[in-house]
Design an enzyme around this catalytic site. Structure first.
Site, PDB file in Angstrom:
ATOM      1  N   LYS A   1      55.533 -37.410  32.611  1.00 50.89           N
ATOM      2  CA  LYS A   1      55.931 -36.446  31.575  1.00 50.89           C
ATOM      3  C   LYS A   1      55.553 -35.028  31.986  1.00 50.89           C
ATOM      4  O   LYS A   1      54.380 -34.755  32.272  1.00 50.89           O
ATOM      5  CB  LYS A   1      55.206 -36.752  30.262  1.00 50.89           C
ATOM      6  CG  LYS A   1      55.877 -37.819  29.428  1.00 50.89           C
ATOM      7  CD  LYS A   1      54.999 -38.212  28.271  1.00 50.89           C
ATOM      8  CE  LYS A   1      55.472 -37.670  26.960  1.00 50.89           C
ATOM      9  NZ  LYS A   1      54.653 -38.187  25.843  1.00 50.89           N
TER      10      LYS A   1
HETATM   11  C1  E4P Z   1      56.144 -38.153  22.567  1.00 52.90           C
HETATM   12  O1  E4P Z   1      56.233 -38.540  23.723  1.00 52.90           O
HETATM   13  C2  E4P Z   1      54.894 -37.757  21.912  1.00 52.90           C
HETATM   14  O2  E4P Z   1      53.859 -38.587  22.391  1.00 52.90           O
HETATM   15  C3  E4P Z   1      54.900 -37.899  20.420  1.00 52.90           C
HETATM   16  O3  E4P Z   1      56.064 -38.485  19.932  1.00 52.90           O
HETATM   17  C4  E4P Z   1      54.370 -36.755  19.653  1.00 52.90           C
HETATM   18  O4  E4P Z   1      54.393 -37.011  18.288  1.00 52.90           O
HETATM   19  P1  E4P Z   1      53.581 -36.152  17.203  1.00 52.90           P
HETATM   20  O5  E4P Z   1      54.377 -34.935  16.881  1.00 52.90           O
HETATM   21  O6  E4P Z   1      53.470 -37.048  16.019  1.00 52.90           O
HETATM   22  O7  E4P Z   1      52.259 -35.801  17.828  1.00 52.90           O
END
Ligand code: E4P
Length: 294
Positions: A113
């Protein structure tokens, strides 16, 4: 157990292998997993270490992260496990790439990522040339998704882009509109980028992701548990969704833009305040696990 499996791949959004196993036994499968520095900081073992006064060195934190994804990796399907590089607003593409290459070697089904910034996209571009699978995260605009498409064109493997639905909702905009707009824009593309609906807050987000044919959705364990408790409802032909705020007021619609996917990725305006805020939050959560001297 879920008998009528949706086309949208379901990933667990978390940092705890025990939770992944719990969800797997509830659903009968888990297609993949996404992690990020905030979710890793919340891992029960890391929390226990911190509670006992043992903050980590950067090396120890990395080893903990590796251990966590290695125990999740064999239990998920073909959507793999997304592992996020540690980046602040000054981290260069070369620094991200060095981490990405190492993280990609941790498990056979890794996706690295990178944040949807100029440096993050440079790192993603080089990664796909090296056959490193990538997930471009913290995506808050259609321009960013167009840039992801253009920067990773030619990738031999599917590339993921993660629009953050819930954080746009929190900001007063209807986050699911971004998923719809990106899907529509990519209809004119070559199909190499998959839309991974992220920052899902409730099972209506999930059902609308299915209805919009998002290729993947990453979902917190508690939302999947809620979906299971309701016997896994699926959207029917008449299912419709409009995001509302806490007082029930409709969220601001995000209009579709005509963008040319064939333009160079650097020509898209990819700046977004929520991407920067997201990076700062990841940095703060990551640092909360580290020794001050580290
Ligand atoms: C995506 O890859 C993230 O880990 C995640 O969906 C973030 O979500 P949040 O906005 O609830 O922290």
């Amino acid at each position: 157990m879920l008998t009528n499996r949706p086309k949208t791949k379901i990933l667990v959004d978390g940092g705890d292998p025990a939770e992944t196993l719990r969800i797997k036994s509830l659903l009968g499968f888990v297609d993949g997993q996404t992690t990020n520095p905030s979710l890793i900081a919340k891992n029960p073992e890391i929390q226990q270490l911190i509670a006992s006064g043992h903050t980590l060195s950067a090396e120890e934190e990395k080893n903990e992260y590796k251990k966590i994804v290695q125990s999740i990796s064999p239990h998920v399907g073909e959507a793999g496990v997304s592992i996020e590089v540690f980046a602040d607003l000054n981290t260069t593409a070369e620094e991200m790439l060095a981490q990405g290459q190492e993280m990609f070697s941790w498990i056979p089904n890794a996706y690295v990522k990178y944040p949807c910034t100029y440096e993050g996209l440079r790192a993603a571009q080089t990664s796909v040339q090296k056959n490193i699978r990538v997930n471009v995260t913290l995506c808050f605009s259609q321009e960013q998704a167009a840039a992801v498409y253009a920067a990773t064109k030619g990738s031999k493997q599917p590339v993921y882009v993660s629009p953050f639905v819930g954080r746009l909702d929190d900001h007063g905009e209807d986050g699911m509109d971004l998923v719809r707009n990106i899907k529509k824009m990519y209809e004119r593309g070559d199909g190499h980028v998959y839309v991974l609906a992220a920052s899902i807050r409730g099972f209506n987000h999930l059902l609308w992701s299915f209805a919009l044919s998002a290729e993947l959705a990453t979902v917190p364990g508690k939302v999947l548990e809620e979906w299971a408790a309701k016997a896994f409802p699926m959207p029917d032909r008449n299912f419709s969704y409009r995001g509302v705020d806490a007082s029930g007021k409709p969220l601001k619609a995000i209009p579709y833009k005509e963008l040319d996917l064939n333009l160079p990725w650097q020509s898209f305006d990819i700046a977004h305040e929520l991407t920067n805020k997201g990076i700062q939050k990841f940095v703060a959560d990551y640092q909360s696990t580290l020794r001050r001297s580290a």
